[in-house]
Design a protein around this motif. Structure first.
Motif, PDB file in Angstrom:
ATOM      1  N   ALA A 353      73.400  73.452  37.402  1.00 39.11           N
ATOM      2  CA  ALA A 353      71.990  73.628  37.765  1.00 39.11           C
ATOM      3  C   ALA A 353      71.194  72.357  37.468  1.00 39.11           C
ATOM      4  O   ALA A 353      70.332  71.951  38.257  1.00 39.11           O
ATOM      5  CB  ALA A 353      71.396  74.811  37.007  1.00 39.11           C
ATOM      6  N   ARG A 354      71.484  71.708  36.339  1.00 38.77           N
ATOM      7  CA  ARG A 354      70.771  70.479  35.997  1.00 38.77           C
ATOM      8  C   ARG A 354      71.068  69.387  37.009  1.00 38.77           C
ATOM      9  O   ARG A 354      70.168  68.704  37.485  1.00 38.77           O
ATOM     10  CB  ARG A 354      71.158  70.000  34.593  1.00 38.77           C
ATOM     11  N   TYR A 355      72.346  69.229  37.336  1.00 39.77           N
ATOM     12  CA  TYR A 355      72.713  68.158  38.261  1.00 39.77           C
ATOM     13  C   TYR A 355      72.150  68.406  39.656  1.00 39.77           C
ATOM     14  O   TYR A 355      71.785  67.460  40.370  1.00 39.77           O
ATOM     15  CB  TYR A 355      74.229  68.001  38.316  1.00 39.77           C
ATOM     16  N   GLN A 363      66.696  62.452  45.327  1.00 38.11           N
ATOM     17  CA  GLN A 363      66.628  62.336  46.785  1.00 38.11           C
ATOM     18  C   GLN A 363      65.196  62.184  47.275  1.00 38.11           C
ATOM     19  O   GLN A 363      64.916  61.399  48.174  1.00 38.11           O
ATOM     20  CB  GLN A 363      67.261  63.576  47.424  1.00 38.11           C
ATOM     21  N   TRP A 364      64.274  62.932  46.665  1.00 37.51           N
ATOM     22  CA  TRP A 364      62.891  62.933  47.152  1.00 37.51           C
ATOM     23  C   TRP A 364      61.999  61.936  46.416  1.00 37.51           C
ATOM     24  O   TRP A 364      60.794  61.880  46.683  1.00 37.51           O
ATOM     25  CB  TRP A 364      62.309  64.337  47.066  1.00 37.51           C
ATOM     26  N   GLY A 365      62.577  61.182  45.494  1.00 38.04           N
ATOM     27  CA  GLY A 365      61.862  60.010  45.019  1.00 38.04           C
ATOM     28  C   GLY A 365      61.034  60.152  43.777  1.00 38.04           C
ATOM     29  O   GLY A 365      60.318  59.217  43.419  1.00 38.04           O
ATOM     30  N   VAL A 389      63.767  57.317  48.536  1.00 40.82           N
ATOM     31  CA  VAL A 389      63.176  58.403  49.320  1.00 40.82           C
ATOM     32  C   VAL A 389      63.958  58.531  50.615  1.00 40.82           C
ATOM     33  O   VAL A 389      64.607  57.588  51.055  1.00 40.82           O
ATOM     34  CB  VAL A 389      61.689  58.140  49.633  1.00 40.82           C
ATOM     35  N   PRO A 390      63.906  59.705  51.267  1.00 41.38           N
ATOM     36  CA  PRO A 390      64.585  59.838  52.558  1.00 41.38           C
ATOM     37  C   PRO A 390      64.055  58.812  53.547  1.00 41.38           C
ATOM     38  O   PRO A 390      62.880  58.432  53.503  1.00 41.38           O
ATOM     39  CB  PRO A 390      64.232  61.270  52.987  1.00 41.38           C
ATOM     40  N   LEU A 391      64.909  58.415  54.453  1.00 43.59           N
ATOM     41  CA  LEU A 391      64.557  57.346  55.382  1.00 43.59           C
ATOM     42  C   LEU A 391      63.341  57.699  56.219  1.00 43.59           C
ATOM     43  O   LEU A 391      62.475  56.877  56.485  1.00 43.59           O
ATOM     44  CB  LEU A 391      65.755  57.054  56.294  1.00 43.59           C
ATOM     45  N   ASN A 392      63.242  58.967  56.635  1.00 46.26           N
ATOM     46  CA  ASN A 392      62.101  59.351  57.473  1.00 46.26           C
ATOM     47  C   ASN A 392      60.831  59.555  56.665  1.00 46.26           C
ATOM     48  O   ASN A 392      59.792  59.888  57.211  1.00 46.26           O
ATOM     49  CB  ASN A 392      62.419  60.627  58.254  1.00 46.26           C
ATOM     50  N   MET A 393      60.903  59.344  55.318  1.00 38.85           N
ATOM     51  CA  MET A 393      59.718  59.475  54.481  1.00 38.85           C
ATOM     52  C   MET A 393      59.234  58.117  53.981  1.00 38.85           C
ATOM     53  O   MET A 393      58.300  58.037  53.212  1.00 38.85           O
ATOM     54  CB  MET A 393      60.028  60.362  53.269  1.00 38.85           C
ATOM     55  N   VAL A 394      59.869  57.014  54.426  1.00 34.05           N
ATOM     56  CA  VAL A 394      59.462  55.686  53.984  1.00 34.05           C
ATOM     57  C   VAL A 394      58.070  55.382  54.523  1.00 34.05           C
ATOM     58  O   VAL A 394      57.821  55.547  55.710  1.00 34.05           O
ATOM     59  CB  VAL A 394      60.462  54.621  54.485  1.00 34.05           C
TER      60      VAL A 394
END
Length: 669
Positions: A353-355, A363-365, A389-394
């Protein structure tokens, strides 16, 4: 008198009233004496106090400094090591918090003496005070002003003093007067007493060989000495666990008769279990925290643990934090510094659960590799402070060259389109808006002249000539006919104007998508101008006809209403027409250009502070270039409940209503 009555009533057992007078305490309904000391000999109560005190003491306690955004540990503040490490030379921070919390639970108040530097006022040491030697009261210090007073009486060491509020750290439990907390031991005396009574009963039963009491019966009369000898002999043979179940030989007709109630009939075990639940209820604890697992399951134990942290433990954390803030920090420091417990250790799940949680944060920065390693008590690594961050969130314009994928390029291109539109398409629209206003002013003036002549001729004729509403309507129909003077003049003005306007927009729109070939919109622009001219002529005719139909009274009244309408047109309509067409044509012409350039989709962009809720609902919507954003008859929800806008036509681009200044931009693949 009260003391005298107590003394007289206890003469038969003087040790009892002396004990009551010296130590306090009370005898409850179960007949067992309960005070703060005896209560802790009852294991469920001790377990509950221990759980809350040890869990709170085991949490890291930090003093933080507020930053413009976020916080940092105020390690340089003199209070920091006292709260986090050692409050006085004899105790650790954990020990002090355990002691004061247990005092607050059992006595209702945990109080510590605060030693401050006389010159600077900084706290230097914190010492716990024994609650049984402390009396808390309130003293009036002025009109409408009150202050706590803490009287401490230590007869052993000869200490008798009164402490002021700034000299103590006071942690109180639930209370009713804002001065002291309720002593849970006194409130729960009956429950604790019943639990102690069942333990005492069980001990007595087992000391008697796990059998209830009974009576020996002799058929004759025995002397007192004989009765005493018979009882002593029976006790010597059978009293105690190691002598249980011995064979008894009864002589001279002596019989044994059981007179006690068996434990199964008295529901001994059920009572003991119930009292464990009672203690959990008094201390607001999930039962499993004091080892009552009857109702605990694998599926609910985790939720019970979270509930314990969020309810039972959390209020004590808040009490400590606010007590430190208001009693140990100076008023000038409270806006800058604040204490806070770190509860992450209690909220940790299993490894999987921690990992999984770390993976989501990474992943979300909001977590870096070193943030994760710090939570796992690992040393940082080189390069581990980078946030991904995800590429589409840059964010647009920040993407590194190595990340210039199709998605990143599309985001950057869209941002450039939005910025470029302000300097090219919008500037072009503003320039042509003035010309459109001038052209419609000319047409409005023409309409005013023509309508004024018709009114004068048919509705307000000179003396000697008849009035005829029918003749006015017939002339009105000719004025706004498809080949009439208004349509003729509007066409002469708008076809060349709209064609040139569309040509400028086409060049700017082609540049936006990198289309190098010239896009000829002359045929499209002519059709656009004619359709909009026809719409305006029909609208003008419809408005005048509606004025005639709705106005009641003599022809003079109708004439007055018609004059008011075309006068209003002369004053307001040209600007309105310019605003509408300068928003409509750029979007329409750009869309036609992008179709020629092979653009497949367009996006709706709401602009400006005056956009209504309908436009905001469409903001960001993407459609294929041949698909309307809003189909005819569709309803777009507004801001208020039940508020909608029904589309009167297929809407492929803004504006969607008068005053709308939205736009479309191409979605570049």
């Amino acid at each position: 008198m009260g003391f005298l009555r107590s003394a007289l009533s206890g003469l038969a057992t003087p040790e009892k009233w002396v004990e009551d007078w010296m130590r306090g305490g009370s005898t409850n309904s179960a007949g067992i004496r309960v005070d703060q000391d005896t209560a802790l000999t009852y294991s469920p109560f001790f377990a509950g106090v221990r759980v809350l005190s040890e869990d709170l003491g085991g949490l890291p306690l930090f003093l933080y400094e507020r930053l413009k955004r976020g916080k940092q540990r105020a390690t340089s503040h003199p209070l920091y090591p006292l709260l986090h490490d050692q409050p006085n030379p004899m105790m650790s921070s954990v020990w002090l918090r355990e002691v004061l919390t247990s005092h607050a639970i059992t006595w209702g108040n945990g109080v510590a003496y605060v030693v401050s530097n006389q010159r600077t006022g900084a706290v230097e040491e914190i010492w716990p005070l024994r609650p049984d030697r402390l009396t808390i009261g309130v003293k009036r210090t002025g009109p409408g002003q009150f202050e706590r007073r803490y009287r401490y009486d230590d007869d052993v060491n000869g200490i008798h003093t009164v402490l002021l509020p700034h000299e103590v750290l006071h942690i109180s439990g639930l209370g009713f007067d804002g001065v002291c907390g309720y002593p849970v031991v006194e409130l729960a005396a009956n429950s604790i007493g019943l639990g102690l009574a069942t333990e005492h009963h069980g001990a007595k039963v087992f000391s008697n060989g796990a059998a209830p009491g009974g009576a020996l019966t002799h058929p004759g009369n025995l002397s007192p000495e004989a009765r005493r000898r018979m009882a002593d002999d029976w006790e010597n043979i059978h009293r105690g666990i190691d002598r249980a179940h011995r064979v008894a030989i009864l002589e001279e007709g002596v019989t044994f008769q059981q007179v006690g109630v068996p434990n199964d009939s008295a529901q001994f075990l059920e009572t003991r279990k119930l009292q464990v639940t009672e203690m959990a209820r008094w201390l607001r604890l999930p039962a499993h925290k004091i080892n009552d697992l009857d109702r605990a399951t694998f599926s609910n134990i985790e939720q019970q643990a979270l509930d314990y942290i969020q309810s039972a433990l959390n209020i004590w954390l808040v009490r400590w934090e606010q007590a430190i803030l208001t009693q140990l920090l100076l008023p000038s420091e409270r806006a800058r510094y604040f204490p806070e417990f770190l509860v992450d250790s209690l909220l940790r799940g299993d490894t999987l659960a921690r990992y999984q949680a770390y993976a989501i944060g990474r992943q979300w920065g909001w977590l870096s590799a070193n943030d994760v390693r710090d939570k796992e008590n690992l040393n940082p690594v080189a390069g581990g402070d980078d946030y991904l961050v995800p590429l589409n969130m840059v964010p647009a314009g920040r993407a590194a060259p190595a990340l210039e994928t199709v998605a990143a390029a599309r985001a950057a291109r869209t941002a450039r389109l939005l910025a470029g539109r302000t300097t090219v398409r919008e500037t072009t629209a503003e320039a042509w808006a003035r010309k459109i206003e001038e052209s419609d002013q000319e047409v409005a003036d023409l309409e005013a002249d023509k309508l004024g002549a018709l009114v004068k001729k048919h509705l307000a004729p000179e003396r000697g000539r008849g009035r005829s509403l029918a003749a006015f309507l017939a002339a009105l129909n000719l004025l706004y006919a498809g080949d009439g003077p208004v349509m003729e003049r509007l066409t002469e003005l708008w076809v060349p104007l709209m064609t040139a306007f569309a040509d400028d927009i086409a060049r700017a729109a082609a540049e936006e998508v990198g289309h190098e070939e010239t896009v000829d919109l002359s045929v499209w622009a002519q059709a656009y101008a004619l359709s909009h001219a026809q719409y305006q002529v029909s609208s003008s005719y419809g408005q005048i006809r509606a004025v005639v139909d709705k106005t009641e009274g003599a022809p003079e009244d109708i004439a007055r209403a018609v004059v008011e309408r075309f006068t209003k047109w002369q004053e307001e309509r040209p600007a309105q027409t310019a605003r509408w067409e300068s928003a409509q044509l750029p979007n329409a012409a750009a869309r036609e250009t992008w179709k020629e350039a092979g653009v497949r989709s367009v996006q709706w962009v709401a602009r400006g502070s005056k956009n209504c809720p309908y436009c905001q609902r469409l903001d960001g919507a993407v459609r294929e270039i041949e698909t309307p954003f809003v189909a005819k008859g569709d309803e777009v929800e507004g801001e208020a409940e039940g508020e909608t806008l029904t589309a009167k036509r297929d809407t492929f681009h803004p504006p969607v209503h008068p005053g709308c200044n939205c736009e479309v931009i191409p979605v570049v693949e």
